[in-house]
Enzyme design. Sequence first.
Site, mmCIF file in Angstrom:
data_model
loop_
_atom_site.group_PDB
_atom_site.id
_atom_site.type_symbol
_atom_site.label_atom_id
_atom_site.label_comp_id
_atom_site.label_asym_id
_atom_site.label_seq_id
_atom_site.Cartn_x
_atom_site.Cartn_y
_atom_site.Cartn_z
ATOM 1 N N GLU A 1 -13.308 20.164 -30.984
ATOM 2 C CA GLU A 1 -13.985 18.264 -30.754
ATOM 3 C C GLU A 1 -13.596 18.690 -29.464
ATOM 4 O O GLU A 1 -12.618 18.537 -28.716
ATOM 5 C CB GLU A 1 -13.146 17.883 -31.595
ATOM 6 C CG GLU A 1 -13.929 16.412 -31.132
ATOM 7 C CD GLU A 1 -13.255 14.955 -31.693
ATOM 8 O OE1 GLU A 1 -14.343 13.814 -32.268
ATOM 9 O OE2 GLU A 1 -12.234 15.215 -32.347
ATOM 10 N N ARG B 1 -6.423 15.143 -33.126
ATOM 11 C CA ARG B 1 -5.394 16.055 -33.960
ATOM 12 C C ARG B 1 -4.183 16.113 -33.742
ATOM 13 O O ARG B 1 -3.410 16.677 -34.326
ATOM 14 C CB ARG B 1 -6.248 17.371 -34.484
ATOM 15 C CG ARG B 1 -5.695 18.711 -35.516
ATOM 16 C CD ARG B 1 -6.579 19.625 -35.829
ATOM 17 N NE ARG B 1 -8.183 19.323 -35.638
ATOM 18 C CZ ARG B 1 -8.440 21.137 -35.707
ATOM 19 N NH1 ARG B 1 -7.868 21.880 -36.140
ATOM 20 N NH2 ARG B 1 -9.270 20.863 -35.561
ATOM 21 N N CYS C 1 -16.369 9.474 -33.220
ATOM 22 C CA CYS C 1 -15.871 10.415 -33.920
ATOM 23 C C CYS C 1 -16.759 11.041 -35.044
ATOM 24 O O CYS C 1 -16.619 12.314 -35.367
ATOM 25 C CB CYS C 1 -14.786 9.876 -34.657
ATOM 26 S SG CYS C 1 -15.242 8.417 -35.894
ATOM 27 N N GLY D 1 -7.148 9.254 -34.704
ATOM 28 C CA GLY D 1 -7.365 9.250 -33.414
ATOM 29 C C GLY D 1 -7.469 11.331 -33.194
ATOM 30 O O GLY D 1 -7.950 11.931 -33.847
ATOM 31 N N GLU E 1 -8.256 10.545 -39.722
ATOM 32 C CA GLU E 1 -9.028 10.239 -38.815
ATOM 33 C C GLU E 1 -8.806 11.385 -37.641
ATOM 34 O O GLU E 1 -8.366 10.715 -36.830
ATOM 35 C CB GLU E 1 -9.787 9.420 -38.859
ATOM 36 C CG GLU E 1 -11.185 9.872 -38.474
ATOM 37 C CD GLU E 1 -12.228 8.831 -37.964
ATOM 38 O OE1 GLU E 1 -13.082 9.282 -36.685
ATOM 39 O OE2 GLU E 1 -12.437 7.822 -38.889
ATOM 40 N N GLY F 1 -2.515 14.199 -33.040
ATOM 41 C CA GLY F 1 -1.327 13.030 -33.152
ATOM 42 C C GLY F 1 -1.376 12.455 -34.656
ATOM 43 O O GLY F 1 -0.079 12.503 -34.982
ATOM 44 N N GLY F 2 -2.936 13.240 -35.035
ATOM 45 C CA GLY F 2 -1.935 12.858 -36.062
ATOM 46 C C GLY F 2 -1.629 14.189 -37.183
ATOM 47 O O GLY F 2 -0.615 13.224 -38.248
#
Length: 522
Positions: free
Chosen positions: A391, A241, A300, A239, A263, A243-244
């Site tokens: 991104e 950045r 992605c 998901g 990821e 959230g990660g």
Amino acid sequence: MSMFELEEAHTEYTTPTGFRATSPASGGLIEPVFGAATSADVIRACQQAEAASAVFRNSPCEVRAALLEAIADQIIALGDPLLERAAIETGLPLARLTGERGRTVGQLRLFAAELRDGSWLDLRIDPALPDRLPVPRPDLRLRKIAVGPVAVFGASNFPLAFSVAGGDTAAALAAGCPVVAKAHPAHPGTSQMVGAAITAAVAAADLPDGVFALLTGPGTAAGAALVAHSAIKAVGFTGSRGGGLALMEIAANRPVPIPVFAEMSSINPVFLLPGALAERAAQLGAEFVGSLTLGAGQFCTNPGIVCAVAGPALDAFIASAITALNQAAAAVMLSPGIHEAYVRGAAQLAGHGAVTPLAEGIASDQPNRGQPRLFSVGAADFMADPALQEEVFGAASVIVRCADFDELYAVAQSLEGQLTATLHLAACDYAQARRLIELLETKAGRILANGWPTGVEVSHAMVHGGPFPATSDGRSTSVGTLAIDRFTRPVCYQDIPKALLPAVLQDNAVGQPRRVDGVRLA
């Protein structure tokens, strides 16, 4: 404020009585109403996973291989209704979803074959040397075991292959880890159908209920509570950045920290070297737009930047790309939220003082349609502003114009970690390509030549990962059989009586690859 709040993970939370998915194609709500997981649901799922962990970890590889194959069969048995529901919830065409279903069951069966092969266990035996001087050597035996229950978060852009029964779940189950899956709220119906298929396969295998559980619901509270629960020993996430990073924070601040295999973001640079541009600039321009706009740009591995030395050949590439992109229609995106984020990201690029808009695709008056966009910027300006490396999830890309190869190399040096890096080259470009490859292997998990990064083969040699922030741990992959390593850890057994050793480490165990006193044996 982070996407997931650590404090929220440690307290009870309330959920709506139910929620419905939104059709991205029409913007309307879709029946039926789905229940949302409560804190009690999260606790129950984690406790059941913990209770099932020892049994599942110690189950024979053949049992787990058969389970993965049974899950694949159950998914196929769902038939067209699964694809039709996924199409309504995601806006993806049936043809794409049919292929994705094939990938989903294919990777389940690939892991089943990997289990039967046994190499992943990395069995090692160093027999005792009681007469060795100056000190004897003990009997040492090593195998890999499952880390324990794993939390898996479904991805928005692959409702089958990176979701409830996707690669993270397949790898975790193969390793012997129970899975608690958090369904993506954009496709709850698809997730529940696949979750039911897994549950049926687990029951048919006479395995404990806690081997698999599915949690659904909007918001971030359930996911935060899941990662914070002490029973969970690792996390798989695909998901944003934000959230990660938020999940990583929760995992790191637990009393016992755990790894998060996330990821997160990648702009997947493409480098057009002079010989390749001189030979086929127009062809490359059209191919680039095809990759950029594939699936509305919601991959992605989408080519977010293209780097090349300025000159007539690059001008020809740009002209070809503009022509192709001007003919590309706006396509439905996966959800209203993803569409809104794309519009914001493209607008930020368009409003940047150093960025030049080059082209845009055909607009649409329908909801949630992402209009393809193409921009250009000078290399010095690109390197001066880290925001230009962020991104934009969708069909937007930036062409970075470089004065010479040294500046192109400097652009490559300035990049963050990436999932992929691509070189288009001719034989006369090999000297430059060699320098770039030596650099790019420190920046990306997969390096391509004369291709396009969209499209990830599920195989033994695939790496779908990369240095931060492409992933949270660049030593791993989320696609391919090597993904099983994320959910295992090595254990050494020293001088354990033979009767107490795991079966795979017994002297009379057959059919398992192993290394005995440093020598590999079939």
